[in-house]
Write an enzyme that holds these catalytic residues in place. Structure first.
Site, mmCIF file in Angstrom:
data_model
loop_
_atom_site.group_PDB
_atom_site.id
_atom_site.type_symbol
_atom_site.label_atom_id
_atom_site.label_comp_id
_atom_site.label_asym_id
_atom_site.label_seq_id
_atom_site.Cartn_x
_atom_site.Cartn_y
_atom_site.Cartn_z
ATOM 1 N N HIS A 20 0.846 -1.189 0.000
ATOM 2 C CA HIS A 20 0.000 0.000 0.000
ATOM 3 C C HIS A 20 0.884 1.242 0.000
ATOM 4 O O HIS A 20 0.609 2.203 -0.696
ATOM 5 C CB HIS A 20 -0.926 0.009 1.212
ATOM 6 C CG HIS A 20 -1.766 1.237 1.310
ATOM 7 N ND1 HIS A 20 -2.800 1.492 0.440
ATOM 8 C CD2 HIS A 20 -1.708 2.288 2.144
ATOM 9 C CE1 HIS A 20 -3.348 2.657 0.755
ATOM 10 N NE2 HIS A 20 -2.705 3.161 1.781
ATOM 11 N N VAL A 52 -4.178 -0.531 -7.493
ATOM 12 C CA VAL A 52 -5.418 -1.289 -7.287
ATOM 13 C C VAL A 52 -6.641 -0.483 -7.718
ATOM 14 O O VAL A 52 -7.597 -1.029 -8.243
ATOM 15 C CB VAL A 52 -5.541 -1.719 -5.804
ATOM 16 C CG1 VAL A 52 -6.876 -2.376 -5.524
ATOM 17 C CG2 VAL A 52 -4.400 -2.650 -5.429
ATOM 18 N N GLU A 75 3.497 8.433 -6.052
ATOM 19 C CA GLU A 75 4.011 8.014 -4.744
ATOM 20 C C GLU A 75 5.449 8.472 -4.546
ATOM 21 O O GLU A 75 5.822 8.942 -3.474
ATOM 22 C CB GLU A 75 3.901 6.492 -4.596
ATOM 23 C CG GLU A 75 2.483 5.988 -4.483
ATOM 24 C CD GLU A 75 1.767 6.545 -3.265
ATOM 25 O OE1 GLU A 75 2.252 6.337 -2.141
ATOM 26 O OE2 GLU A 75 0.725 7.198 -3.440
ATOM 27 N N HIS A 124 6.315 10.995 -1.621
ATOM 28 C CA HIS A 124 6.942 10.397 -0.442
ATOM 29 C C HIS A 124 8.412 10.031 -0.617
ATOM 30 O O HIS A 124 9.090 9.773 0.362
ATOM 31 C CB HIS A 124 6.194 9.123 -0.036
ATOM 32 C CG HIS A 124 4.752 9.335 0.245
ATOM 33 N ND1 HIS A 124 4.292 10.064 1.317
ATOM 34 C CD2 HIS A 124 3.648 8.913 -0.420
ATOM 35 C CE1 HIS A 124 2.974 10.075 1.307
ATOM 36 N NE2 HIS A 124 2.556 9.387 0.265
#
Length: 87
Positions: A28, A69, A81, A85
């Site tokens: 995730h 997903v 992402e 991050h």
């Protein structure tokens, strides 16, 4: 490091790229943290995602272990992402 069960993620979030999501735990997210400052760092100034830096071997592994997903574009997901991050 956080994992997710795609069928549950799809059910809870109400959207999914595949009507029958894969039946394995997937990544995730992986976010940096600092216990002395609980604010999660994000959108830092640093290197931006470069698709050309993802080798075919790594791409194959990411598609299985860290798929998008909720959408259909894995590369765009990884880019978002990384830029939020990973910089």
């Amino acid at each position: 490091f956080v994992q997710q069960w795609p069928p549950t993620t799809c059910r809870v979030r109400g959207k999914c790229s595949n009507p029958r999501p894969i039946q394995i735990f997937t990544i995730h997210g992986l976010w940096p943290s600092n216990y002395s400052n609980p604010t999660t760092p994000s959108n830092c100034i640093g290197s931006q995602f470069k698709e050309s830096m993802v080798s075919p071997r790594l791409r194959s592994k990411l598609k299985r272990s860290w798929p998008n997903v909720e959408g259909s574009n894995d590369t765009r997901f990884w880019e978002g992402e990384w830029n939020k991050h990973g910089t």
